[in-house]
Enzyme design. Structure first.
Site, PDB file in Angstrom:
ATOM      1  N   THR A   1       2.429 -29.289-113.131  1.00 51.35           N
ATOM      2  CA  THR A   1       1.162 -28.617-112.834  1.00 51.35           C
ATOM      3  C   THR A   1       1.288 -27.126-113.060  1.00 51.35           C
ATOM      4  O   THR A   1       2.292 -26.522-112.709  1.00 51.35           O
ATOM      5  CB  THR A   1       0.760 -28.867-111.366  1.00 51.35           C
ATOM      6  N   GLU A  87      11.497 -26.624-117.896  1.00 47.59           N
ATOM      7  CA  GLU A  87      12.326 -27.716-117.363  1.00 47.59           C
ATOM      8  C   GLU A  87      13.507 -28.050-118.264  1.00 47.59           C
ATOM      9  O   GLU A  87      13.584 -29.136-118.834  1.00 47.59           O
ATOM     10  CB  GLU A  87      11.474 -28.953-117.075  1.00 47.59           C
ATOM     11  N   ASN A 222      12.750 -35.107-114.652  1.00 50.33           N
ATOM     12  CA  ASN A 222      11.517 -35.859-114.455  1.00 50.33           C
ATOM     13  C   ASN A 222      11.717 -37.363-114.260  1.00 50.33           C
ATOM     14  O   ASN A 222      10.754 -38.085-114.018  1.00 50.33           O
ATOM     15  CB  ASN A 222      10.561 -35.608-115.622  1.00 50.33           C
ATOM     16  N   THR A 227      10.751 -39.801-106.219  1.00 45.75           N
ATOM     17  CA  THR A 227      11.649 -40.349-105.201  1.00 45.75           C
ATOM     18  C   THR A 227      12.628 -39.305-104.689  1.00 45.75           C
ATOM     19  O   THR A 227      13.342 -39.548-103.730  1.00 45.75           O
ATOM     20  CB  THR A 227      12.428 -41.540-105.777  1.00 45.75           C
TER      21      THR A 227
END
Lengths: 227, 206
Positions: A1, A87, A222, A227
């Site tokens: 996001t 990332e 990712n 979790t």
């Protein structure tokens, strides 16, 4: 996001602020891609509190264009930081599409290249894979093909560190350069910052997108986010 | 690849000081939404009272809009872009695909901030994090109390940097940019921007 906000102490009329932010976003945050996914939460907000004692800026003020340009450049800096994070990315890549018949077509083509997973993995692997770039141009979701002429298209990698030759031509007037200087290609693709230049040769409009490579780290981050 | 990976992005892209606009304060805390105890709640507030603030925003064009997007859009429309004095941002939970309860949760948080500010409908919410989980309203409300009651607001560099950190999720560095400009009449003004984002990035906002 993507979330963000920009605040300023200038007094700006709300309608003018809206148009400044829209103008800036369309040339910054809407021109970046890390992975091609669009969030349900993306938001950029801008607040102008008017703490500076000067006349309120509206769309007719002489300062309006200056402020709009400064906010746009500022937003580009902020947007580019998001791509530089990426990332686990190792490359910051500017995709510049020039000499297009329309700005919209240039932007669609730049976005198509920026979102291509295979272009991005090639960048990670430092592979001068011009075929994947041409492929992404070819499937770009254009309304028509007026901006594309296979005999006029040029594709190059551009070095951004000042080294020479700055430009490594991959496709010249639609003809692939089969004798590419692989050593120079390796040098350019080893840079953290580089540029992919696409010259369509069908007009005068241009657009830029900022993207990055996709690395093993992206999958690691990712693969277990929830979790 | 080894050479590329060794780049210290934090050192390269995070500023060590900065100038900030007059009349804004920021506060942040670790509310406990993030399991690792990192900062996960930030509030920016406007303290200038010389004239009403103007606000504008662009939002995702994704058909499934998260609750904070729906609520913020409505507030901006209702207020016609004026009188927005705060933004409350939580990270760790996106409050997305949470239906009516998500909308109510977002409204609870902004009402809480508004009550602390002594205003109404002057706060915009933003959330980022995991999709499909209900917002931890109790934890975030306690965090809001902590920021206001302990006056954790500041306008110094560290406060702004902590604010940038508080909205991060998988980001590898906080994103803070600030610049001062001059108008033709000689008056100086400042732009400060904070962003977060690392993955799920190809925005098309309007």
């Amino acid at each position: 996001t993507l979330l963000g906000f920009i605040v300023t102490d200038l007094p700006i009329k709300s309608s003018a602020l809206k148009s400044i932010l829209t103008h800036a976003t369309n040339r910054s945050f809407n021109c970046i891609s890390v992975d091609g996914d669009m969030s349900t939460n993306d938001t950029i907000c801008m607040i102008a509190n008017g703490a500076v004692e000067t006349k309120e800026i509206d769309e007719t003020s002489q300062e309006y264009v200056q402020v709009q340009n400064q906010v746009t450049e500022f937003a580009q800096q902020l947007a580019q930081l998001v791509v530089r994070d990426g990332e686990g990315s190792t490359k910051f890549v500017t995709v510049k599409v020039q000499n297009s018949l329309t700005f919209e077509d240039a932007k669609i083509i730049a976005e198509s290249i920026s979102n291509s997973l295979l272009v991005k993995t090639a960048l990670y692997g430092q592979d001068a894979n011009w075929g994947r770039i041409l492929c992404a141009i070819g499937y770009a979701k254009l309304d028509n093909l007026k901006s594309l002429n296979v005999d006029k298209i040029n594709v190059s990698f551009i070095a951004t560190d000042g080294s020479e030759p700055k430009e490594l031509k991959l496709v010249v007037n639609g003809v692939p350069q089969l004798e590419i200087d692989e050593a120079r290609a390796s040098e350019i693709l080893n840079l953290n910052d580089l540029e992919i230049s696409v010259d369509l040769g069908t007009g005068t409009e241009e657009a830029q997108f900022w993207t990055c490579d996709i690395s093993h780290e992206y999958v690691t981050i990712n693969g277990d986010y929830r979790t | 690849q080894q050479a590329s990976k060794s780049v210290d992005k934090y050192a390269l892209y995070v500023p060590k000081n900065g100038v900030f606009p007059r009349g804004f304060q920021v506060g942040s805390t670790a509310s406990g939404v993030k399991k690792n105890g990192n900062l996960d709640l930030g509030i920016i507030r406007n303290t200038n009272t010389s004239r009403p603030a103007a606000a504008a925003a662009v939002f995702t064009t994704n058909k499934f809009k998260a609750a904070p997007v729906v609520v913020s859009k409505q507030i901006l429309e209702d207020k016609n872009g004026t009188g927005i004095n705060a933004i409350v941002i939580n990270s760790g939970c996106a409050n997305s695909v949470t239906g009516e309860v998500g909308i109510e949760d977002a409204k609870k948080l902004i009402s809480h901030v508004d009550s602390k500010l002594g205003t109404s409908m002057s706060t915009l919410p933003m959330s980022t994090g995991v999709i499909g989980q209900r917002l931890h309203v109790n934890k975030i409300s306690k965090g809001i109390d902590e920021i206001f009651d302990n006056n954790k607001f500041g306008s110094d560099f560290q406060s702004w940097l902590d604010m940038a950190k508080s909205i991060c999720t998988t980001d590898t560095f906080p994103k803070l940019v600030t610049s001062r400009f001059s108008l033709p009449n000689g008056e100086k003004y400042t732009l400060t921007g904070i962003a977060k984002g690392a993955g799920m990035i190809c925005p098309n906002m309007a």
